[in-house]
Motif scaffolding. Structure first.
Motif, PDB file in Angstrom:
ATOM      1  N   VAL A  20       0.734  -1.287  -0.044  1.00 16.79           N
ATOM      2  CA  VAL A  20       0.023  -0.074  -0.116  1.00 16.79           C
ATOM      3  C   VAL A  20       0.987   1.226   0.079  1.00 16.79           C
ATOM      4  CG1 VAL A  20      -1.845   1.217   1.305  1.00 16.79           C
ATOM      5  CG2 VAL A  20      -1.732  -1.379   1.025  1.00 16.79           C
ATOM      6  N   ILE A  21       0.689   2.040  -1.053  1.00 18.96           N
ATOM      7  CA  ILE A  21       1.433   3.374  -1.170  1.00 18.96           C
ATOM      8  C   ILE A  21       0.537   4.419  -1.162  1.00 18.96           C
ATOM      9  CG2 ILE A  21       3.425   2.216  -2.233  1.00 18.96           C
ATOM     10  CD1 ILE A  21       2.210   3.557  -4.801  1.00 18.96           C
ATOM     11  N   GLY A  22      -0.573   4.466  -1.347  1.00 20.28           N
ATOM     12  CA  GLY A  22      -1.472   5.713  -1.258  1.00 20.28           C
ATOM     13  C   GLY A  22      -2.784   5.252  -0.588  1.00 20.28           C
ATOM     14  N   LEU A  23      -3.198   6.280   0.188  1.00 23.39           N
ATOM     15  CA  LEU A  23      -4.588   5.847   1.081  1.00 23.39           C
ATOM     16  C   LEU A  23      -5.291   7.386   1.050  1.00 23.39           C
ATOM     17  CD1 LEU A  23      -6.182   4.098   2.449  1.00 23.39           C
ATOM     18  CD2 LEU A  23      -5.154   4.760   4.707  1.00 23.39           C
ATOM     19  N   ASN A  58      -4.427  11.039   2.560  1.00 25.33           N
ATOM     20  CA  ASN A  58      -5.369  12.165   2.641  1.00 25.33           C
ATOM     21  C   ASN A  58      -6.647  11.577   3.634  1.00 25.33           C
ATOM     22  OD1 ASN A  58      -7.119  14.243   2.119  1.00 25.33           O
ATOM     23  ND2 ASN A  58      -7.115  14.076  -0.198  1.00 25.33           N
ATOM     24  N   LEU A  59      -6.526  12.383   4.724  1.00 26.10           N
ATOM     25  CA  LEU A  59      -7.644  12.062   5.679  1.00 26.10           C
ATOM     26  C   LEU A  59      -8.677  13.363   5.783  1.00 26.10           C
ATOM     27  CD1 LEU A  59      -5.563   9.982   8.405  1.00 26.10           C
ATOM     28  CD2 LEU A  59      -7.137   9.110   6.617  1.00 26.10           C
ATOM     29  N   THR A  73       4.939  11.722   0.479  1.00 26.41           N
ATOM     30  CA  THR A  73       5.351  12.926  -0.307  1.00 26.41           C
ATOM     31  C   THR A  73       4.041  13.916  -0.071  1.00 26.41           C
ATOM     32  OG1 THR A  73       4.690  12.013  -2.258  1.00 26.41           O
ATOM     33  CG2 THR A  73       6.913  11.734  -1.731  1.00 26.41           C
ATOM     34  N   TYR A  74       2.978  13.203   0.050  1.00 26.45           N
ATOM     35  CA  TYR A  74       1.724  14.129   0.184  1.00 26.45           C
ATOM     36  C   TYR A  74       0.926  13.697   1.391  1.00 26.45           C
ATOM     37  CZ  TYR A  74      -3.204  15.499  -1.241  1.00 26.45           C
ATOM     38  OH  TYR A  74      -4.327  16.304  -1.063  1.00 26.45           O
ATOM     39  N   LEU A  75       0.503  14.617   2.216  1.00 26.36           N
ATOM     40  CA  LEU A  75      -0.009  14.339   3.411  1.00 26.36           C
ATOM     41  C   LEU A  75      -1.255  15.659   3.594  1.00 26.36           C
ATOM     42  CD1 LEU A  75      -0.678  13.039   6.162  1.00 26.36           C
ATOM     43  CD2 LEU A  75       1.181  14.593   7.065  1.00 26.36           C
ATOM     44  N   SER A 125      -6.531  18.305   6.340  1.00 24.90           N
ATOM     45  CA  SER A 125      -7.190  19.572   6.407  1.00 24.90           C
ATOM     46  C   SER A 125      -8.750  19.364   7.001  1.00 24.90           C
ATOM     47  CB  SER A 125      -7.222  20.240   5.161  1.00 24.90           C
ATOM     48  OG  SER A 125      -7.980  19.565   4.048  1.00 24.90           O
ATOM     49  N   ASP A 126      -9.271  20.344   7.876  1.00 22.62           N
ATOM     50  CA  ASP A 126     -10.716  20.221   8.037  1.00 22.62           C
ATOM     51  C   ASP A 126     -11.149  18.805   8.786  1.00 22.62           C
ATOM     52  OD1 ASP A 126     -12.934  21.171   8.497  1.00 22.62           O
ATOM     53  OD2 ASP A 126     -13.802  21.014   6.600  1.00 22.62           O
ATOM     54  N   SER A 127     -10.301  18.455   9.717  1.00 16.67           N
ATOM     55  CA  SER A 127     -10.210  17.189  10.322  1.00 16.67           C
ATOM     56  C   SER A 127     -10.377  17.146  11.692  1.00 16.67           C
ATOM     57  CB  SER A 127      -9.042  16.301   9.818  1.00 16.67           C
ATOM     58  OG  SER A 127      -8.032  16.734  10.050  1.00 16.67           O
ATOM     59  N   TYR A 128     -10.754  18.261  12.348  1.00 19.61           N
ATOM     60  CA  TYR A 128     -11.042  18.604  13.966  1.00 19.61           C
ATOM     61  C   TYR A 128      -9.863  17.988  14.693  1.00 19.61           C
ATOM     62  CZ  TYR A 128     -15.337  20.263  12.260  1.00 19.61           C
ATOM     63  OH  TYR A 128     -16.494  20.869  11.644  1.00 19.61           O
TER      64      TYR A 128
END
Length: 1011
Positions: free
Chosen positions: A95-98, A125-126, A147-149, A152-155
Motif C-alpha cells: 500500500v503506497i496511497g490512501l 489524505n484524511l 510525499t503528500y499529506l 485539512s478540516d479534520s477536527y
C-alpha cells in the motif's frame, strides 16, 4: 535429401514447443495482479474498526457511502488493493496511497493506530473527517516516505508534533482549517522540508513572525497562511520565489512598508493579502504579473492612486481593493479586464465618476462600490451598468448618485442582490423592478424616494429581504399585499410616511419574519399577525401611536428567538400582566424610551447588552436584579423619577459598560466607585440628581472616558486635578455643586489635552483663573472646522448572527447666550468654557486669545479685575461672550467688533468706561448688554459721550469665517449590515458639508445676526 531436410526441421520444431510454452506461461503469470499483503490488509481493517461512521461528519453528501464501506474481510473483495481509496504498488502489492477524505470517520486517532504500520505510504489524505479534536499522533513521523499529506478540516487540536519535520520527502502538506491546532515554530516545522511545493496551514494558530526560511523553499508553488495569527514584517524574499503561483496571508498582522517590484517572469496566479497591515502604494510593476487571475488586497492600509497598469492583467477574474485609502479616480484601463467576474472597490476614498468603458466587463457577476466618494449626478453616465447582464450582486451603497433609479438596470435580469442605500436616489420606485425576477435582496434605505410602493414589487416571488428604511415613501401598505412573497423573512418599512394596516384577524400571510421594522408606520395598536410569529429576531415598532398597556400576548411572541426589541417613542403606559420571569430569554437589546411607563417589567435576562428606558415616568428604586446583567454595554435610565441609592454592583460592570446615563432622577447617597482598572466606560452622566459627598477617585481608572457630567448634584470636594490623566476626556461638567478651593495648576503633564467643553459654573472655586490648564487644552486651540459630525459613542455588538452598530449621541445642559439650554447632540467642533458664578479673582490673561476654537465663553459673576483682554478679538468663532457681574475696568476693546459670529454679548455690572464700540455685531446689542457700567456712554445707552472719539474699525474689514455647525436631529439607532444581506436597520446622519452649504450658512448666519 529433401525428405531429410523436412525431417530435420520437424525435429527442431518439436524441440521449440516446450520452450515456447514455458515463455508463454511466464508472460501470462507476470500479468496476474499482485495481491496486497496480509499485514497491510489487516492494518487497514483495524484502522477502519477504530472509528465510527457518522454521516454528519462528512462535508459532501455526494461522497456517501463512506469509502471504507467497500473494505471486506470475506468474499470476492478481500484484496485491499481493490478497495476504495487504497492505492498499491503494482509490482510489489504494498500500500503506497490512501485517500479517505470525506469518509465520515468519527472518533479520536490514537498514537498506536495501525495506520502507522503502513510505512511504505507515499500519499495520505484524511481531510474532511471528524477526529473529535484529538491531538495529532506523533506516529505520523514514522511514515518517512510520505510525499503528500492532507489532514485539512479534520477536527484535530493541540500542538502539531515536532516529528512532522522529519518527513523530508514531503512535497505537499495541508493542515488547513483545523482552527484548534497550534504550532510553536513554523521555522522548526519546515526547516527540513526542503522539497515542499505546496504548504497550507490556513487557520492553524501560529502566533509568531513569518520565518525568513520560507524564502529558501525554492520549489514552493503554494503558500497559504490565512488566519494564522502571525505578525511582524513579511519576508520580501517570499514574493521572489521562482515557482510561487499562490500566496495567501489573509487575516494576519503581518506588514511591509511597500510591496516589492514585480517582474514579468513571476508565475503568480493568486495573490491574497486581505486583512493584513500591508501599506504604502501599489507599485506600477504589479501590472507585470500577467499570469494573475486573483488579486485580493482588501482591508489593508494601502494608499495613493490605483495604478493604471492593473489594466494589463487581462487574466484577472477577481479584484478586491476594498477598505483601503486609495484616492483619485478609477483608472479607465481597468475596462481591459474583460475576464473579471468579481470587482470590489468598497470603502475606499475614490472620487470622480465610474468610467463608462466599464461596460466592457460583461463577465462581471459581483460589483461592490459601497461607501466610496464616487459621484454621478448625470443619469447618462450609468447606462454602462445595463450592459453587465450577468450581474447577480450589485452594491452601490453610500455613493452619491443623485438621480432616479436608472432605467438601464432593467437589463440586469440575473440580479439576486441589489443594494443602493444612501445614494440620494430620487423619484419613484419604478414598477419595472418587478422584471428582476431573481431578486432575493432589495435594499434602498436612506434615500429620498417618494410616492407609493408599486404593487408590482409584491410579485417578486423569490424576495427574502426588502429594506426601504428612511425614505419619503407614502401611501397605505396592507399585510395582504405580501401574500405572494412566500420567502420574505426581513421587511423594513420604517421611517417613511407609510400607513401599515392590518385587519384585527387576518390570515393574509403565513410569512415567518426574522426582522420586522414598522417604525413610524402610523400604527395605533400592536399588529395582530404578530401572534403567529415565532421566529422573530428583531422587532421595531418605535415612533408610532401605540397607546395603553402592552398586551399579554405580545410577551409570548417569539419567546425563544427575539434578540432586539424597540417599542420606544409611543404612548405605552404599562403591562397587561405581572411577570415572574422576563419572557424573552435570549434578548440582547431592549429600547422602551420615550413612553409613559410608570413601572418596568422584570429585569431582562443576563444576555442583555443594551437597556434603554429613558424619558418615562418610572419611579421607585432600581432593582438589585440589575446586577445580573453582567454583559451590559449601555444603560440609560435618564429623565425618570427613580430614587434611592445606586446598587454598588455597578462597579462590577466597568469592564463591559460603556454608556451610563442616570441624568434627571432623584438618586441620592454617594456615587459608587464606578471604574475598576481596565474600565471601558466612555460616557457617565449622573447630572440632575441629589448625589453627595466626594467625587469617586476610581474615575481615574476610566482611561477611555470621553464625557463626564456630574452637574447639578450636592457634591462637596476640591477640583479633581487627578482627572487630567484621562487623555480621551472631551467634556467635563461639574456645574451646580459645592466644589471649592483653587483650581490651581495641572498636576500632570497631560491635563486632558482633548478637552473642549468645560463647565465649572455655580460652585465655590476661588483664586485665579486656571490659565495653566488653558494652555494644556490643545483641542480648543485648533478645532477641525470640517468636522461637522456629532459626538457619539460608536460600538459594534454581535447579535442575530450579524453585527449591530450602536450610535449613542452625547448630550448636555449648559448656559448659552444667557439661557440654560439642553443640547441633545453635541457637534465635534463645539468648544465652550463656563466658569461663571464662582469666586475667581484677578485679571483675565491675554492667553485666552489662543483658544481660537471657542464658541462660548462665560466668566460672569466672579471677582475678576483689570481690563478686558484685546486678544479676545482673535476668537473669531465666538458666538457667546459673558463677562458680566465682575469688576472689570477700562474700555471695551474695539477689536471685539471683529467677532462677526457674536450673537450674545454681556459686560453688564462692571466698572467699564468710555465709548461703546459700534459697527457690525455691536449695533445689534441692546441696553442690557452694557447696563450697570456708570462710565460707559454711546449707543445703545441713552448716555451720550463727550470728547470721545470712535475707535477705528479693523482695516481687514469683516473676516469671513466659515466654521460653524448645523444642529441636526440625531438619535440612537441600530445598523445591521448583515450576513451578506447588507441589511441596514437604523440611521446614520451624514455630515459631509459641501463648500456651497458652508457659504449658504455664512450668509444666513450673518442675516440672522444683523437682525
Amino acid at each position: 535429401m529433401a525428405s531429410f531436410l523436412c525431417y530435420l526441421m520437424s525435429t527442431r520444431l518439436l524441440f521449440l514447443i516446450p520452450l515456447l510454452h514455458a515463455i508463454a506461461t511466464n508472460c501470462f503469470a507476470s500479468r496476474q495482479p499482485v495481491l496486497c499483503h496480509d499485514d497491510e490488509s489487516s492494518a487497514l481493517l483495524q484502522f477502519k474498526q477504530s472509528f465510527h461512521w457518522n454521516l454528519n461528519s462528512g462535508f459532501d453528501p455526494s461522497d456517501y457511502p463512506p469509502k471504507t464501506s467497500s473494505w471486506k474481510v470475506e468474499g470476492v473483495d478481500t484484496d485491499c488493493c481493490s478497495w476504495d481509496g487504497v492505492e498499491c504498488n503494482k509490482e510489489t502489492g504494498h500500500v503506497i496511497g490512501l485517500d479517505l477524505s470525506s469518509s465520515c470517520l468519527y472518533g479520536s486517532m490514537l498514537s498506536n493506530s495501525s495506520l502507522f504500520s503502513l510505512v511504505r505510504l507515499q500519499r495520505l489524505n484524511l481531510a474532511h473527517n471528524y477526529f473529535n479534536f484529538s491531538q495529532i499522533p506523533s506516529g505520523f513521523g514514522h511514515l518517512s516516505r510520505l510525499t503528500y499529506l492532507n489532514l485539512s478540516d479534520s477536527y484535530f487540536s493541540g500542538q502539531i508534533p515536532s516529528k512532522f519535520s522529519k518527513l523530508s520527502k514531503l512535497t505537499s502538506f495541508d493542515l488547513s482549517d483545523n482552527y484548534m491546532l497550534h504550532l510553536r515554530s513554523l521555522k522548526g516545522l519546515v526547516q527540513n522540508l526542503t522539497s515542499l511545493e505546496d504548504l497550507s496551514l490556513r487557520y492553524v494558530q501560529i502566533p509568531s513572525p513569518v520565518p525568513e526560511i520560507l524564502a529558501n523553499l525554492s520549489s514552493l508553488r503554494t503558500l497559504d497562511l490565512t488566519g494564522c495569527g502571525m505578525y511582524g514584517e513579511f519576508p520580501v524574499g517570499i514574493f521572489k520565489l521562482p515557482k510561487l503561483q499562490v500566496l495567501r496571508v489573509d487575516s494576519n498582522q503581518v506588514h511591509m512598508g511597500n510591496l516589492p517590484e514585480f517582474y514579468s517572469s513571476s508565475p503568480l496566479k493568486s495573490l491574497s493579502l486581505w486583512g493584513t497591515n500591508f501599506s504604502g502604494k501599489l507599485p506600477d510593476s504589479i501590472g507585470n504579473l500577467n499570469s494573475l487571475n486573483e488579486l485580493r488586497m482588501g482591508d489593508c492600509n494601502f494608499s495613493g492612486h490605483i495604478p493604471s497598469s492593473l489594466g494589463n492583467l487581462t487574466q484577472l477574474n477577481l479584484l478586491d481593493l476594498s477598505f483601503n485609502s486609495f484616492v483619485g479616480q478609477i483608472p479607465s484601463s481597468l475596462s481591459n479586464l474583460i475576464s473579471l467576474n468579481y470587482l470590489d472597490f468598497s470603502y475606499c476614498q475614490l472620487s470622480g465618476s465610474i468610467p463608462p468603458s466599464f461596460g466592457n466587463l460583461t463577465q462581471l457577476t459581483f460589483l461592490n462600490l459601497c461607501q466610496s466618494y464616487i459621484r454621478s449626478s448625470n443619469p447618462s453616465s450609468l447606462p454602462w451598468l445595463g450592459k453587465l447582464s450577468k450581474l447577480t450582486y450589485l452594491k452601490l451603497q453610500g455613493i452619491n448618485l443623485t438621480m432616479e433609479i436608472p432605467s438601464s438596470f432593467a437589463n440586469l435580469t440575473q440580479l439576486s442582490y441589489l443594494a443602493m442605500g444612501g445614494t440620494q436616489l430620487m423619484g419613484r420606485i419604478p414598477s419595472w423592478l418587478a422584471n428582476l425576477t431573481q431578486l432575493t435582496n432589495l435594499h434602498l434605505p436612506f434615500n429620498i424616494l417618494q410616492g407609493s410602493i408599486p404593487i408590482s414589487i409584491f410579485e417578486l416571488k423569490k424576495l427574502q429581504r426588502l429594506n426601504l428604511y428612511s425614505n419619503h415613501l407614502s401611501g397605505t401598505v396592507t399585510l395582504e399585499m405580501f401574500i405572494n412573497l412566500k420567502f420574505l423573512t426581513s421587511l423594513l418599512l420604517s421611517m417613511n410616511k407609510i400607513s401599515f394596516l392590518t385587519k384585527t384577524s387576518t390570515n393574509a400571510t403565513q410569512n415567518k419574519f426574522e426582522v420586522l421594522g414598522l417604525a413610524s408606520c402610523n400604527l395605533r395598536h400592536f399588529p395582530n399577525f404578530l401572534r403567529k410569529q415565532d421566529r422573530l429576531q428583531w422587532l421595531d415598532l418605535s415612533h408610532n401611536n401605540i397607546q395603553g398597556q402592552i398586551p399579554k400576548w405580545v410577551w409570548n411572541t417569539s419567546k425563544e428567538t427575539l434578540l432586539i426589541v424597540n417599542f420606544s417613542h409611543n404612548f405605552l403606559t404599562g403591562f397587561d400582566q405581572h411577570m415572574d420571569n422576563f419572557p424573552w430569554s435570549q434578548l440582547q437589546i431592549l429600547d422602551l424610551r420615550s413612553n409613559m411607563l410608570q413601572a418596568l417589567p422584570q429585569i431582562p435576562p443576563p444576555s442583555t447588552v443594551v437597556y434603554l428606558v429613558a424619558d418615562n415616568m418610572l419611579q421607585g428604586e432600581v432593582s438589585p436584579l440589575i446586577c445580573k446583567l453582567s454583559s451590559l454595554h449601555s444603560l440609560d435610565l435618564s429623565n425618570n423619577k427613580f430614587r434611592g441609592t445606586l446598587p454598588h454592583c455597578l462597579s462590577s460592570f466597568s469592564n463591559s459598560l460603556s454608556i451610563l446615563n442616570l441624568q434627571g432622577n432623584n438618586f441620592h447617597g454617594t456615587i459608587p466607585q464606578l471604574c475598576a482598572k481596565g474600565s471601558r466606560m466612555k460616557m457617565i452622566d449622573m447630572s440632575q440628581n441629589q448625589f453627595e459627598g466626594l467625587l469617586p477617585r476610581s474615575l481615574s481608572n476610566c482611561k477611555m472616558l470621553e464625557i463626564l457630567n456630574l452637574g447639578s448634584n450636592q457634591l462637596i470636594d476640591v477640583f479633581p486635578s487627578w482627572l487630567g490623566t484621562l487623555l480621551e476626556l472631551r467634556v467635563l461638567i461639574l456645574r451646580r455643586n459645592g466644589l471649592y478651593g483653587a483650581v490651581g495648576s495641572p498636576t500632570t503633564i497631560f491635563a486632558s489635552p482633548n478637552l473642549h467643553i468645560l463647565d465649572l459654573s455655580s460652585n465655590k472655586f476661588t483664586g485665579k483663573l486656571p490659565f495653566e490648564y488653558f494652555q494644556s487644552w490643545k483641542y480648543m486651540k485648533k478645532i477641525n472646522a470640517e468636522n461637522f459630525t456629532y459626538m457619539v459613542e460608536f460600538t459594534s455588538i454581535q447579535s442575530c448572527g450579524f453585527t449591530v452598530y450602536q450610535y449613542y449621541p452625547y448630550s448636555m445642559t449648559i448656559t448659552s447666550k444667557g439661557r440654560e439650554m439642553m443640547y441633545s447632540k453635541i457637534t465635534e467642533v463645539f468648544a465652550a468654557i463656563d466658569l461663571s458664578s464662582n469666586e475667581f479673582n484677578g485679571k483675565v490673561s491675554e492667553f485666552i486669545g489662543n483658544l481660537n476654537g471657542l464658541q462660548l465663553l462665560n466668566l460672569s459673576n466672579n471677582n475678576l479685575t483689570g481690563h478686558i483682554p484685546l486678544s479676545l478679538g482673535e476668537l473669531t468663532t465666538l458666538e457667546s461672550l459673558d463677562l458680566s457681574q465682575n469688576k472689570l475696568s477700562g474700555q471695551i476693546p474695539w477689536q471685539l467688533t471683529q467677532l462677526t459670529f457674536l450673537g450674545s454679548f454681556n459686560v453688564s455690572n462692571n466698572l467699564l468706561t468710555g465709548l461703546i464700540p459700534h459697527g457690525y455685531q455691536f449695533d445689534t446689542f441692546e441696553n442690557s448688554s452694557f447696563a450697570g457700567n456708570l462710565g460707559l456712554c454711546g449707543k445703545p445707552l441713552s448716555k451720550k459721550c463727550e470728547n470721545h472719539e470712535q475707535a477705528p474699525l479693523p482695516s481687514s474689514g469683516i473676516k469671513e469665517v466659515q466654521d460653524s455647525w448645523f444642529h441636526m436631529e440625531f438619535d440612537w439607532k441600530i445598523i445591521l449590515p448583515g450576513y451578506v444581506s447588507g441589511l441596514i436597520i437604523g440611521v446614520v446622519v451624514g455630515n459631509v458639508v459641501t463648500e456651497k452649504m458652508r457659504c449658504w450658512f455664512v450668509r444666513t448666519r450673518r442675516r440672522q445676526l444683523k437682525r
